[in-house]
Scaffold this motif. Structure first.
Motif: not given
Length: 127
Positions: A70-74
């Motif tokens: 999600i937008a670079g976050e796990k």
């Protein structure tokens, strides 16, 4: 065994509350439309981790669809909250099982773009 037809699928899914965590607005909207058309109640969609974590903690739901990235976050913080609450979920990812933590390898995973029929098979199991 034959797969349920559209009418029986609607009956099985009617009122099922599903959280969508997906940062791609078009994919989130497409999944939301498909679930709504089948009688599900969509929670979200959560397009970022802040909303996803809040909804995972607070919302009443029967299951969730989680984009792994999600937008670079796990999305693992959300998965952990859902696991602690005993709520089933499916991971959606472009990376297959290779992008998951070892502890999540037993969870359902769908490769993006996902097959809607396979997704619905998983969701029907949440009843």
């Amino acid at each position: 065994m034959m797969a349920p037809g559209p009418e029986s699928t609607c009956e099985l899914l009617e009122g099922l509350r599903v959280l969508i965590v997906e940062d791609e607005p078009m994919l989130a909207s497409s999944l939301e439309d498909a679930l709504t058309d089948l009688g599900c109640v969509v929670i979200g969609p959560a397009l970022n981790m802040t909303d996803a974590i809040r909804l995972a903690r607070e919302a009443e739901m029967d299951g969730a669809s989680l984009d792994v990235n999600i937008a670079g976050e796990k999305v693992y913080a959300v998965a952990d909250i859902l696991m602690a609450r005993g709520i089933p979920f499916v991971f959606m990812t472009g990376y297959g099982k290779a992008g998951l933590r070892e502890s999540d390898l037993g969870r359902p995973v769908l490769q993006k773009p996902c097959n809607l029929n396979r997704f619905l098979e998983i969701v029907r199991g949440w009843r």
